[in-house]
Each structure stands twice: as structure tokens, then as C-alpha cells.
Design an enzyme around this catalytic site. Sequence first.
Site, mmCIF file in Angstrom:
data_model
loop_
_atom_site.group_PDB
_atom_site.id
_atom_site.type_symbol
_atom_site.label_atom_id
_atom_site.label_comp_id
_atom_site.label_asym_id
_atom_site.label_seq_id
_atom_site.Cartn_x
_atom_site.Cartn_y
_atom_site.Cartn_z
ATOM 1 N N ASP A 132 64.880 42.504 37.282
ATOM 2 C CA ASP A 132 65.486 43.449 36.268
ATOM 3 C C ASP A 132 64.951 44.583 36.427
ATOM 4 O OD1 ASP A 132 65.399 40.958 33.445
ATOM 5 O OD2 ASP A 132 63.985 42.233 33.823
ATOM 6 N N HIS B 16 60.340 37.902 42.743
ATOM 7 C CA HIS B 16 60.610 37.345 42.850
ATOM 8 C C HIS B 16 62.365 38.116 43.337
ATOM 9 C CE1 HIS B 16 61.107 33.497 41.149
ATOM 10 N NE2 HIS B 16 60.751 32.906 42.483
#
Length: 283
Positions: A122, A137
Site C-alpha cells: 500500500d 510482496h
Amino acid sequence: MVTSSEGGLLPLGELAPLIAQARAIIGHATRISIFTGAGVSAESGIPTFRDQGGFWTRFPPAQFANWAGLQHLIQKDPLRVAEFVVELLRPILNARPNPAHETIAALEALDKTVTVITQNIDGLHQLAGSTRVIEIHGSVFEVLQTNAGPPIGIRRLQRADLSVTVSELEEFLRTGNSDTARFLHAARSIFGRNSQGFYRPNLVLFGDVLPQDAWQQATAAADTRDCLLVIGTSNLITPASTIPEIARSKGAKIIAIGYDPCPCDVCLRGAAGIILPYVKENK
Ligand code: APR
């Protein structure tokens, strides 16, 4: 109110001994690594994956958390994929860093080497001001040219690009017309084919190999020998979940903040956005 490692709800005052232990470990450390999961962004309004009502309960990983499943769904049920992408991106685009992200970033002012190893996609650690963030990730703000491989084939996306994509996918959903070509047009900033071949979001899904450079940096940062903070993760996904083990094997003290137990020297059960500011300084 937060809970201590014994699980009881304690007013912060009674938690003082645990927080003092954590503060002393951080005070003596010269190198601090911080391993974060979805829980660190929960107070910014981004759903976690495995909590009640979490992302994987609404979008089963067998269909959505692997590229083959997503490619199949894009052909068979593009409306569902549009819903998945909108539900993934909209909370991220609306989110601002919370006190946990801000406290982590502020640790850098303590004249220590601070490295964030995050499972999150994010970008909130960077938005809060952290300057050394390893995204093991991937990131929703990156697109990978699949035939070029990282890092050659990685393009950065601006927030504005993704906001346009979310709006076009929301319009696609409103039509209710399950047309793959129309989905791909609406999602063209993140999925598609150009002169170099196929491109897609630069995310590590189930079955993917982690980017080698990011993983090497993460394991090097785990070898901190001083202190690893483990914040907001269920610690269920390998190889990410080996980060605390690596740090521990090198003699680092582990401070865990969250709700799922992990082997730690100081275990602070509770919300990261509430606890972490107390760990850093006298409140
Ligand atoms: N403060 C601290 N911890 C919290 C908070 C909070 N406010 N809210 C929730 N948590 C905890 C939950 O109790 C849980 O232990 O955060 C953890 C979130 O766990 P998951 O949803 O499993 O997320 P995460 O650990 O990041 O998952 C790891 O799994 O699906 C993959 O790629 C995905 O990166 C993700 C990886």
C-alpha cells in the site's frame, strides 16, 4: 486500553513495564528492523487478509491470489475481477498513514539504522516518511512487464493513474456488462499487452517466487543482531514468516505488536497505532 501478552485488557499505565522493556531494547539498538503486515495499515482503513471480514474471506485465494486464477476469471467473470481490483485499490488510495507508520518513520530521527521489511503493497510506510522500505510482496504502484522480469520491466504508477483506473472499473461494474474486452480497457493501466508483451500489477501472489533482490535485502535486514519489531502480521506466509526466525537466530531481541502470538522477547497485544507511539517515547 490495550492488552498485554497475557491477553487481558490493560490500561496503558499497567502496560508500562512491557513498554519500558521495549523502549529500553530500542534505546540500546543501533540497527532496528521492522517487519510489518496488513495489521499495521488496519487503522488506516485498509482491510487485513485473514481477520473476520478480511480480504481473503470476500475473495477466495484459490481464485484471486494467483495469476492463473485471475486470468481465468478475467475471461469467465470480469465483473468479479473488477470488484476485486476496486476493493483492493480504493481503500489504499483513500488511506493515509496512521500513528504506527508515523512512529516507524520517526525512528529514523533517532540516529539509528532503520529498515522496514513490509509484506504490504500500500505504500503507506513511504508516505509516512520511511526512507528504507523493502516491499517483499510488491506494490500496487508498480506494473511488471512479465517478459522483461524485475527490475528491468517495472514501471511506477502514480496515484492519479490508479484513481482513474478505479473510476473506470466502477463504471464498468455499474454497466453490469460482463465483457472481457471492456474490463481490459478499463483496467488497461495495470493489465494488458503492449509491444513488449503482457504486463500486470507487480504483486507477489501465491505460488510466485519473491523478487530475489528484495528478498536478499530483507534477509540482510533481518540479520540486525539488535532489534526486530514484528508488527501486525499473522506470520503465516513463507518465506516472509522466516524473517523473525532469522533475526532471532542472530541474537536480535524481538518486540511483537499485534494480536497473533509469535516468539518474542516483548509481546504487546493490541493495536499498533495506539501502542507504537508509547514504545518510541514518553507519552
Ligand atoms: N494493529 C496490529 N495488528 C493488527 C491490527 C492492528 N490495528 N489489526 C489487525 N491486526 C493483526 C491481525 O490480528 C493479524 O494478526 O494483523 C494481522 C494481519 O494478518 P493477515 O491478515 O494474515 O495479514 P498479513 O500477516 O500481512 O498476511 C501476510 O499473506 O495473503 C498474503 O500477501 C498477503 O502479504 C500478505 C501475507
